[in-house]
Scaffold this motif. Structure first.
Motif, mmCIF file in Angstrom:
data_model
loop_
_atom_site.group_PDB
_atom_site.id
_atom_site.type_symbol
_atom_site.label_atom_id
_atom_site.label_comp_id
_atom_site.label_asym_id
_atom_site.label_seq_id
_atom_site.Cartn_x
_atom_site.Cartn_y
_atom_site.Cartn_z
ATOM 1 N N UNK A 152 -5.670 -24.743 -7.519
ATOM 2 C CA UNK A 152 -4.256 -25.271 -7.258
ATOM 3 C C UNK A 152 -4.727 -26.695 -7.597
ATOM 4 N N UNK A 153 -5.710 -26.857 -8.434
ATOM 5 C CA UNK A 153 -6.530 -28.118 -8.497
ATOM 6 C C UNK A 153 -7.332 -29.216 -8.140
ATOM 7 N N UNK A 154 -7.846 -28.498 -6.066
ATOM 8 C CA UNK A 154 -8.386 -28.908 -5.704
ATOM 9 C C UNK A 154 -10.425 -27.765 -6.386
ATOM 10 N N UNK A 155 -11.051 -29.219 -5.865
ATOM 11 C CA UNK A 155 -12.625 -28.427 -6.248
ATOM 12 C C UNK A 155 -13.248 -29.201 -4.664
ATOM 13 N N UNK A 156 -14.360 -28.552 -4.393
ATOM 14 C CA UNK A 156 -14.853 -29.034 -3.240
ATOM 15 C C UNK A 156 -16.948 -28.557 -3.645
ATOM 16 N N UNK A 157 -17.174 -29.670 -3.396
ATOM 17 C CA UNK A 157 -18.988 -29.470 -3.060
ATOM 18 C C UNK A 157 -19.580 -30.364 -2.069
ATOM 19 N N UNK A 158 -20.189 -29.344 -1.314
ATOM 20 C CA UNK A 158 -20.754 -29.668 0.084
ATOM 21 C C UNK A 158 -22.591 -30.163 -0.558
ATOM 22 N N UNK A 159 -22.538 -31.523 0.085
ATOM 23 C CA UNK A 159 -24.036 -31.546 0.613
ATOM 24 C C UNK A 159 -25.011 -31.792 1.863
ATOM 25 N N UNK A 160 -26.482 -31.629 1.611
ATOM 26 C CA UNK A 160 -26.525 -31.591 3.199
ATOM 27 C C UNK A 160 -26.524 -33.045 3.320
ATOM 28 N N UNK A 161 -25.753 -33.324 4.666
ATOM 29 C CA UNK A 161 -26.189 -34.885 5.125
ATOM 30 C C UNK A 161 -26.586 -34.898 6.286
ATOM 31 N N UNK A 162 -27.979 -34.149 6.613
ATOM 32 C CA UNK A 162 -28.925 -34.103 7.708
ATOM 33 C C UNK A 162 -28.001 -33.869 9.329
ATOM 34 N N UNK A 163 -28.583 -35.048 9.856
ATOM 35 C CA UNK A 163 -27.740 -34.538 11.535
ATOM 36 C C UNK A 163 -27.719 -33.385 11.752
ATOM 37 N N UNK A 164 -27.443 -32.087 12.102
ATOM 38 C CA UNK A 164 -28.057 -31.182 12.086
ATOM 39 C C UNK A 164 -27.249 -30.384 11.137
ATOM 40 N N UNK A 165 -27.516 -28.633 11.916
ATOM 41 C CA UNK A 165 -27.963 -27.581 11.136
ATOM 42 C C UNK A 165 -26.263 -27.443 10.224
ATOM 43 N N UNK A 166 -26.528 -27.246 8.988
ATOM 44 C CA UNK A 166 -25.137 -27.108 7.962
ATOM 45 C C UNK A 166 -24.359 -27.944 7.740
ATOM 46 N N UNK A 167 -25.027 -29.198 8.237
ATOM 47 C CA UNK A 167 -23.891 -30.261 8.318
ATOM 48 C C UNK A 167 -24.105 -31.086 6.879
ATOM 49 N N UNK A 168 -22.903 -31.265 6.419
ATOM 50 C CA UNK A 168 -22.186 -31.484 5.161
ATOM 51 C C UNK A 168 -21.331 -32.582 5.129
ATOM 52 N N UNK A 169 -21.717 -33.611 3.881
ATOM 53 C CA UNK A 169 -21.174 -33.973 3.005
ATOM 54 C C UNK A 169 -19.824 -33.897 2.145
ATOM 55 N N UNK A 170 -18.866 -33.932 1.875
ATOM 56 C CA UNK A 170 -17.420 -32.771 1.445
ATOM 57 C C UNK A 170 -16.965 -34.113 0.312
ATOM 58 N N UNK A 171 -17.734 -33.344 -0.716
ATOM 59 C CA UNK A 171 -16.903 -34.519 -2.219
ATOM 60 C C UNK A 171 -16.103 -33.571 -2.524
ATOM 61 N N UNK A 172 -14.806 -33.587 -2.427
ATOM 62 C CA UNK A 172 -13.609 -33.587 -2.896
ATOM 63 C C UNK A 172 -12.886 -33.780 -3.858
ATOM 64 N N UNK A 173 -12.421 -32.952 -5.166
ATOM 65 C CA UNK A 173 -11.600 -33.496 -6.630
ATOM 66 C C UNK A 173 -10.370 -32.646 -6.105
ATOM 67 N N UNK A 174 -9.141 -33.137 -6.795
ATOM 68 C CA UNK A 174 -7.248 -33.568 -6.341
ATOM 69 C C UNK A 174 -6.875 -33.846 -7.603
ATOM 70 N N UNK A 175 -7.081 -33.005 -8.309
ATOM 71 C CA UNK A 175 -5.677 -33.401 -10.405
ATOM 72 C C UNK A 175 -6.388 -34.821 -10.615
ATOM 73 N N UNK A 176 -7.949 -34.299 -10.482
ATOM 74 C CA UNK A 176 -8.270 -35.934 -11.324
ATOM 75 C C UNK A 176 -8.930 -37.085 -10.027
#
Length: 454
Positions: A152-176
């Motif tokens: 549906x035009x939605x894509x996500x990229x996770x990057x490590x944010x440190x903080x705790x195990x599994x913590x991520x920044x969310x890079x969300x692309x939504x139809x441009x």
């Protein structure tokens, strides 16, 4: 249709992280946390969600801490039927944290009913273990550093944010349109967790500001721990450390092991009284790519403590006269087994209470750090005569300088930066620094504010 961003939590406060993106056809919720701290904030947990949960298509989770994930069981119970996406370690931690949160909600309600100190009759849990299990069944994982198409035009990229195990920044692309959520940023050059990974570009940015008005003490954490523990045990006292079961407990165990190995601290009995923290600590040795420690260091850190799983063993600790260290959740003394230890040890001057992380306004932790002479636990006023320490160098959150350093990774400024997840003074201080030092367009949204992005 225009894309909008609504701030359903972590706006004007450091808790209840919830952000809704809506283009008129699809709704995506980023984080779904519980409100903690002041009574008026906690009351929001019991209010109807600002939009019907059944109208939300997808949830994206930055990490597992309860102020980011803890409302998921209620959201699913009330009609959310989509998928919840997060990192693999994040999902495993949610399996621990959400079950524990639900168990505590049920247990606290039952305790209040037995002892009659609730203002509600009968007291009810916000949600149940069954609700938590239903939420966990909706979770799916996405990998780090790989663009994942959600359709549906939605894509996500996770990057490590440190903080705790599994913590991520969310890079969300939504139809441009590209919207980045920092989640909770960790520390640079932390001995345990990875550095927060930089992001090159975003049209819009939502950034945390927990420590937006402060710099952490740069002292050696092992020296600081050794000083407090040695001084307390020398006078026959016990050190109680209220600690977040995921993140801070594991770092504390590591630094305690290193302090003893280096001869800075004489061996002292260390008890980890939190089944949730025990389970989370075991995950540290499983997800070696998510932190800096080699396996042998993980094992040594986990072996430094005696694990207390049984309730009767926990109760026995309060009657044990031996000088010792008790690490127990929760980190802001808002609930959990640590409350029973505080009732026992806080009234005596020979003991010490040691905090190792942010204390949100309105919590018992903030009150004690602020010098409160008593705290209310289970309907009783408990005197605080023990020494109280807060070692900010042990914080898992980036301070103001580290947030600015992370923002410096952007090649071009976002069109607009939204400063959230901080008390008003912290958010405004960070806003001033970003405007002055980086020249970016930014603002600190208020609760329930809705902004049209395009």
């Amino acid at each position: 249709m225009p894309l909008s961003l609504s701030f359903f939590g972590a706006a004007g406060t450091v808790t209840g992280s919830r952000y809704l993106l809506d283009d008129g056809e699809r709704r995506v919720l980023v984080d779904c946390g519980l409100f903690q701290g002041h009574k008026e904030l906690r009351a929001r947990n019991w209010e109807a969600f600002p939009v019907p949960p059944s109208t939300i298509d997808t949830v994206l989770l930055t990490h597992a801490h309860i102020d980011h994930s803890g409302y998921l069981p209620a959201l699913v119970r009330d009609g959310f039927a989509g998928r919840i996406y997060c990192s693999h370690p994040g999902m495993e931690l949610c399996d621990i944290l959400l079950r524990d949160s639900a168990f505590l909600q049920e247990k606290d309600a039952a305790y209040a009913n037995r002892h009659g100190f609730s203002k509600h009759s009968p007291a009810k849990p916000l949600y149940t273990v069954k609700d938590a299990e239903a939420a966990l069944a909706r979770m799916m994982t996405v990998p780090f550093r790989r663009r994942t198409d959600l359709g549906g035009g939605l894509a996500v990229t996770l990057r490590h944010s440190g903080h705790i195990l599994g913590a991520a920044t969310i890079d969300l692309e939504w139809n441009g349109t590209r919207v980045v959520f920092s989640g909770d940023l960790g520390r640079f050059d932390d001995e345990v967790m990875l550095d927060p990974e930089t992001v090159a570009a975003a049209d819009y940015l939502v950034v945390e500001s927990t420590y937006g008005d402060r710099r952490h003490d740069r002292g050696n954490p092992e020296d600081a721990l050794a000083e407090v523990i040695s001084g307390t045990t020398a006078r026959g006292g016990t050190v109680v450390i209220p600690a977040f079961a995921v993140g801070r407990v594991q770092a504390l165990l590591y630094h305690l092991e290193r302090a003893i190995a280096a001869g800075k601290l004489r061996p002292v009995p260390v008890f980890l009284d939190s089944p949730m923290a025990i389970n989370a600590s075991e995950l540290l040795c499983t997800h070696l790519d998510d932190h800096r420690l080699p396996r042998d260091a993980c094992v040594r850190a986990c072996d430094i403590a005696q694990y207390v799983r049984d309730v009767e063993e926990s109760k026995a600790l309060t009657h044990n006269p031996v000088p010792k260290v008790i690490i127990s959740a929760s980190g802001m003394a808002t609930g959990g087994r640590v409350l029973h230890h505080l009732k026992r040890f806080a009234p005596e001057r020979r003991n010490a209470i040691l905090f190792a992380g942010f204390q949100a306004a309105g919590t018992r932790g903030a009150a004690m750090v602020g010098g409160a002479q008593s705290i209310r636990i289970h309907g009783e006023e408990v005197p605080v005569r023990a020494e109280v320490h807060n070692l900010s160098m042990l914080s898992a959150h980036a301070d103001a300088d580290e947030i600015i350093k992370w923002l410096g990774g952007f090649a071009v400024p976002p069109r607009e930066t939204f400063i959230c997840h901080g008390e008003p003074s912290a958010s405004q201080a960070l806003r001033s620094r970003i405007e002055t030092e980086l020249g970016w367009n930014c603002r600190a949204p208020v609760y329930l504010e809705k902004v049209v992005l395009r």
